[in-house]
Design a protein around this motif. Structure first.
Motif, PDB file in Angstrom:
ATOM      1  N   VAL A  54      -2.996  -2.573   6.337  1.00  0.00           N
ATOM      2  CA  VAL A  54      -2.150  -3.156   5.289  1.00  0.00           C
ATOM      3  C   VAL A  54      -2.177  -2.243   4.067  1.00  0.00           C
ATOM      4  CG1 VAL A  54      -1.778  -5.161   3.791  1.00  0.00           C
ATOM      5  CG2 VAL A  54      -2.698  -5.492   6.095  1.00  0.00           C
ATOM      6  N   VAL A  55      -0.993  -1.975   3.524  1.00  0.00           N
ATOM      7  CA  VAL A  55      -0.899  -1.233   2.261  1.00  0.00           C
ATOM      8  C   VAL A  55      -0.388  -2.227   1.224  1.00  0.00           C
ATOM      9  CG1 VAL A  55       0.294   0.651   1.050  1.00  0.00           C
ATOM     10  CG2 VAL A  55      -0.423   0.967   3.434  1.00  0.00           C
ATOM     11  N   GLU A  56      -1.168  -2.457   0.179  1.00  0.00           N
ATOM     12  CA  GLU A  56      -0.766  -3.406  -0.866  1.00  0.00           C
ATOM     13  C   GLU A  56       0.083  -2.664  -1.900  1.00  0.00           C
ATOM     14  OE1 GLU A  56      -1.156  -6.563  -0.833  1.00  0.00           O
ATOM     15  OE2 GLU A  56      -2.736  -6.883   0.661  1.00  0.00           O
ATOM     16  N   ASN A  57       1.302  -3.148  -2.130  1.00  0.00           N
ATOM     17  CA  ASN A  57       2.213  -2.418  -3.023  1.00  0.00           C
ATOM     18  C   ASN A  57       2.729  -3.269  -4.187  1.00  0.00           C
ATOM     19  OD1 ASN A  57       3.854  -0.204  -3.861  1.00  0.00           O
ATOM     20  ND2 ASN A  57       5.594  -1.059  -2.767  1.00  0.00           N
ATOM     21  N   ILE A  63       0.379   0.685  13.405  1.00  0.00           N
ATOM     22  CA  ILE A  63       1.452   0.096  12.595  1.00  0.00           C
ATOM     23  C   ILE A  63       0.889  -0.362  11.261  1.00  0.00           C
ATOM     24  CG2 ILE A  63       3.150  -1.790  12.440  1.00  0.00           C
ATOM     25  CD1 ILE A  63       3.527  -1.606  15.439  1.00  0.00           C
ATOM     26  N   TRP A  64       1.531   0.071  10.180  1.00  0.00           N
ATOM     27  CA  TRP A  64       1.103  -0.310   8.829  1.00  0.00           C
ATOM     28  C   TRP A  64       2.060  -1.373   8.278  1.00  0.00           C
ATOM     29  CZ3 TRP A  64       0.519   4.989   5.807  1.00  0.00           C
ATOM     30  CH2 TRP A  64      -0.422   5.786   6.468  1.00  0.00           C
ATOM     31  N   TYR A  65       1.458  -2.376   7.657  1.00  0.00           N
ATOM     32  CA  TYR A  65       2.252  -3.420   6.983  1.00  0.00           C
ATOM     33  C   TYR A  65       2.276  -3.121   5.484  1.00  0.00           C
ATOM     34  CZ  TYR A  65       3.225  -8.164   5.125  1.00  0.00           C
ATOM     35  OH  TYR A  65       3.733  -9.248   4.441  1.00  0.00           O
ATOM     36  N   ILE A  66       3.455  -2.911   4.933  1.00  0.00           N
ATOM     37  CA  ILE A  66       3.580  -2.729   3.489  1.00  0.00           C
ATOM     38  C   ILE A  66       3.751  -4.122   2.898  1.00  0.00           C
ATOM     39  CG2 ILE A  66       4.748  -1.492   1.616  1.00  0.00           C
ATOM     40  CD1 ILE A  66       3.562   0.283   3.994  1.00  0.00           C
TER      41      ILE A  66
END
Ligand SMILES: CC(C)(COP(=O)(O)OP(=O)(O)OC[C@H]1O[C@@H](n2cnc3c(N)ncnc32)[C@H](O)[C@@H]1O)[C@@H](O)C(=O)NCCC(=O)NCCS
Ligand SMILES: Nc1ncnc2c1ncn2[C@@H]1O[C@H](COP(=O)(O)OP(=O)(O)OP(=O)(O)O)[C@@H](O)[C@H]1O
Length: 194
Positions: free
Chosen positions: A175-178, A130-133
């Motif tokens: 985690v993907v930092e956007n 699971i990735w957290y945007i």
């Protein structure tokens, strides 16, 4: 086939990440709220139960569910949101499970499930990771005002009904930092899939 869950708060950029995964990485993407929308249409699985519980006042003139009206009700009362989720979520899950079987047969490489409520519901059992945007609240507010015309009150109500950042960080695998340029986000996605 790798099954990846994408989650994050309202306006964090989940849809944009999904578009990138689909167009640039050949993933099959599924949005829980789009599936839910289909299943809430007149005559579909969830419609009758929703009208029975919320009453005819959630209906528009054409008999379809008036979504902004329903949003006004459920994002103000936790109990009602909970009931709505209980009506909609099992049907969405069932739909996704049958799609997973179908895509496995098609030899799909990446199956992506996007949902604001991935962590609250039992998607962990379905997803390999699971990735957290993550996007800071200020940036999300700014983007939501510009792109959807949401006002601060509506944004605050939705944020209050979602998990706090700390919980997203604790429960997601990546985690993907956007906050910044999407080019940088694309780079992170590529690294996670490498
Ligand atoms: C409440 C509803 C009618 C609002 O519809 P509307 O078209 O006005 O807005 P939309 O669906 O785009 O939602 C706006 C944002 O609210 C957030 N949100 C939506 N549903 C929920 C929820 N159940 N709990 C917390 N946040 C939610 C999301 O970040 C979403 O993008 C709709 O969201 C709904 O039916 N939600 C419950 C169904 C559900 O659980 N869907 C899957 C979400 S993962
Ligand atoms: N890195 C970025 N730079 C500039 N704008 C962005 C970036 N990421 C997302 N956006 C914009 O921010 C807005 C919200 O993004 P998006 O719709 O993808 O969020 P979301 O997480 O899917 O929202 P929701 O929770 O409501 O489904 C959109 O207008 C999108 O184009």
């Amino acid at each position: 086939m790798k099954i990846i869950g994408i989650t994050g708060g309202v306006g964090s950029g989940k849809s944009k990440v999904l578009e990138c995964l689909e167009q640039e990485f050949g993933a099959k993407v599924y949005q829980a709220d789009e599936i839910a929308k289909e299943l809430q249409k007149k005559g579909q699985t969830c419609y009758r139960e929703m009208v029975r519980y919320f009453g005819k006042e959630i209906l528009a003139l054409d008999g379809e569910i008036d979504r902004p009206k329903l949003a006004g009700i459920v994002f103000k009362e936790e109990e009602k949101l909970l009931r709505l989720n209980q009506m909609v979520h099992p049907a969405v899950r069932e739909y996704l499970l049958s799609e997973i079987e179908r895509q496995k047969e098609e030899h799909t490489a990446y199956f992506i499930i996007e949902a604001a409520l991935l962590l609250e519901n039992d998607y962990r059992a379905i997803c390999d990771e699971i990735w957290y945007i993550h996007t800071s609240e200020d940036v999300r507010r700014q983007r939501l005002k510009e792109s959807r015309g949401y006002d601060d009150r509506k944004i605050s109500e939705i944020i209050a009904s979602q998990l706090p950042e700390s919980e997203f960080y604790a429960k997601c695998d990546a985690v993907v930092e956007n906050d910044g340029d999407f080019e940088e986000t694309r780079r992170q996605i590529g690294e996670l899939l490498a």
